[in-house]
Design a protein around this motif. Structure first.
Motif, PDB file in Angstrom:
ATOM      1  N   ALA A 178       0.809  -1.290  -0.004  1.00 31.77           N
ATOM      2  CA  ALA A 178       0.006   0.073   0.014  1.00 31.77           C
ATOM      3  C   ALA A 178       0.877   1.282   0.041  1.00 31.77           C
ATOM      4  CB  ALA A 178      -0.916   0.086   1.132  1.00 31.77           C
ATOM      5  N   VAL A 179       2.041   1.266   0.623  1.00 29.12           N
ATOM      6  CA  VAL A 179       2.818   2.203   0.795  1.00 29.12           C
ATOM      7  C   VAL A 179       3.301   2.669  -0.782  1.00 29.12           C
ATOM      8  CG1 VAL A 179       4.925   3.430   1.555  1.00 29.12           C
ATOM      9  CG2 VAL A 179       3.112   2.172   3.102  1.00 29.12           C
ATOM     10  N   VAL A 180       3.925   1.443  -1.159  1.00 27.47           N
ATOM     11  CA  VAL A 180       4.660   1.346  -2.787  1.00 27.47           C
ATOM     12  C   VAL A 180       3.538   2.065  -3.616  1.00 27.47           C
ATOM     13  CG1 VAL A 180       5.526   0.347  -4.305  1.00 27.47           C
ATOM     14  CG2 VAL A 180       6.311  -0.144  -2.142  1.00 27.47           C
ATOM     15  N   GLY A 181       2.432   1.626  -3.341  1.00 24.82           N
ATOM     16  CA  GLY A 181       1.331   2.176  -4.340  1.00 24.82           C
ATOM     17  C   GLY A 181       1.009   3.435  -4.390  1.00 24.82           C
ATOM     18  N   SER A 182       0.884   4.004  -2.852  1.00 30.26           N
ATOM     19  CA  SER A 182       0.689   5.356  -2.565  1.00 30.26           C
ATOM     20  C   SER A 182       1.931   6.260  -3.268  1.00 30.26           C
ATOM     21  CB  SER A 182       0.617   5.605  -1.096  1.00 30.26           C
ATOM     22  OG  SER A 182      -0.599   4.768  -0.625  1.00 30.26           O
ATOM     23  N   ILE A 183       3.066   5.710  -3.089  1.00 31.59           N
ATOM     24  CA  ILE A 183       4.102   6.666  -3.336  1.00 31.59           C
ATOM     25  C   ILE A 183       4.142   6.726  -4.998  1.00 31.59           C
ATOM     26  CG2 ILE A 183       6.775   6.479  -3.942  1.00 31.59           C
ATOM     27  CD1 ILE A 183       7.091   5.323  -1.217  1.00 31.59           C
ATOM     28  N   ILE A 184       3.720   5.677  -5.691  1.00 30.92           N
ATOM     29  CA  ILE A 184       3.530   5.722  -7.009  1.00 30.92           C
ATOM     30  C   ILE A 184       2.522   6.824  -7.630  1.00 30.92           C
ATOM     31  CG2 ILE A 184       2.734   4.558  -9.262  1.00 30.92           C
ATOM     32  CD1 ILE A 184       3.888   1.972  -7.764  1.00 30.92           C
ATOM     33  N   LEU A 185       1.173   6.941  -6.926  1.00 32.31           N
ATOM     34  CA  LEU A 185       0.357   7.795  -6.948  1.00 32.31           C
ATOM     35  C   LEU A 185       0.573   9.160  -6.628  1.00 32.31           C
ATOM     36  CD1 LEU A 185      -2.724   6.093  -5.550  1.00 32.31           C
ATOM     37  CD2 LEU A 185      -2.186   6.486  -7.946  1.00 32.31           C
TER      38      LEU A 185
END
Length: 82
Positions: free
Chosen positions: A65-72
């Motif tokens: 979730a953190v990695v996905g948030s960083i991508i966003l």
């Protein structure tokens, strides 16, 4: 995990992602932080499924979730600078 758990994990993932990405690539407010975290978790689950990291009914964990948030957040930064 229930709806409330998803919101809590999304908020925490959004906070960590905002902390890791400096600068103006961060939309403000607690609501936006939570939304970015939840959408990041969904993005990580989708990408993890495509890459074979997660099974069909398995959700991404906190790190995903953190990695996905960083991508966003990085995409948000690129879109708003133009």
């Amino acid at each position: 995990m229930g709806f409330i758990g998803t919101i809590i994990i999304g908020f925490l993932a959004g906070v960590v992602a905002r902390f890791l990405i400096p600068g103006k690539t961060r939309p403000g407010g607690i609501i936006m932080t939570t939304i970015v975290g939840i959408l990041g978790a969904l993005l990580a689950t989708y990408l993890g499924g495509l890459l074979g990291v997660y099974e069909v009914d398995e959700a991404a964990g906190f790190i995903g979730a953190v990695v996905g948030s960083i991508i966003l957040l990085l995409i948000y930064g690129k879109v708003t600078k133009g």
